[in-house]
Design an enzyme around this catalytic site. Sequence first.
Site, PDB file in Angstrom:
ATOM      1  N   CYS A   1       0.835  -1.220   0.000  1.00 14.03           N
ATOM      2  CA  CYS A   1       0.000   0.000   0.000  1.00 14.03           C
ATOM      3  C   CYS A   1       0.871   1.272   0.000  1.00 14.03           C
ATOM      4  O   CYS A   1       1.599   1.504  -0.948  1.00 14.03           O
ATOM      5  CB  CYS A   1      -0.969   0.014   1.174  1.00 14.03           C
ATOM      6  N   HIS A   2       0.780   2.074   1.080  1.00  9.91           N
ATOM      7  CA  HIS A   2       1.591   3.294   1.177  1.00  9.91           C
ATOM      8  C   HIS A   2       2.997   3.011   1.710  1.00  9.91           C
ATOM      9  O   HIS A   2       3.815   3.939   1.815  1.00  9.91           O
ATOM     10  CB  HIS A   2       0.910   4.317   2.096  1.00  9.91           C
TER      11      HIS A   2
END
Lengths: 132, 132
Positions: free
Chosen positions: B66-67
């Site tokens: 994800c991030h």
Amino acid sequence: MKKGKIKGKYGYDVEVDIAFKDVNPEDYDILVISGGKGPEKMRLDKDALEITKHFFEKNKPVAAICHGPQVLVSAGVIKGRKATCWIGIRDDIIAAGALYEDSEVVIDGNFVSSRSPDDLYAFGREMIKLLK
Amino acid sequence: MKKGKIKGKYGYDVEVDIAFKDVNPEDYDILVISGGKGPEKMRLDKDALEITKHFFEKNKPVAAICHGPQVLVSAGVIKGRKATCWIGIRDDIIAAGALYEDSEVVIDGNFVSSRSPDDLYAFGREMIKLLK
């Protein structure tokens, strides 16, 4: 991004009067990109990126704050420009070639940027100057 | 980032047993960087970046989802590496020189990455392979 009612982060309703795809950027004098979680979605909208490119290509006023410069990274317009942003995305705009400055407002010709809501006074002041 | 109790996004308490500054990365076999809003803070912690650099310099296993790759951008270790991430930061890892792929899991030597919680099965599978 569609026309119609949307709900903001704090529950307020906002009436969106036009979708990005229906915007003719020639009709507008300034592009203001706010922050929060919006820019991570706006940067994926090809029409939003075309609007952004128009403003930079025509050297028309642009103001971006907090996470707003994420859109400028995706539009490919921030390279070589003096800018600031939310500190959490600082290294991203640097990687994209921006000349990062840690100031409440950074002015580079017709492009102004700020770091966070704490900078809103300076951001608004310089944004308005661009329209004079 | 400090030792002690912290509250997660959904209200769960998590006991943090060590702060980044007290970590000796030599003691660990893998670095796993999860997503959400954490990476925008972790990337500003110089000790977290030193830990990250250690894993890449020593070619030890790293997994990011994800991030999570935001930390890799700030640590300066993603250039030239095959990687994926949350689509909202795709253009940032590309600007930082990553070789972006839109796949549930991307494997580049001892470094694996995934896009979102929907990819967790593939992410976990490949992460575990790195430890075998």
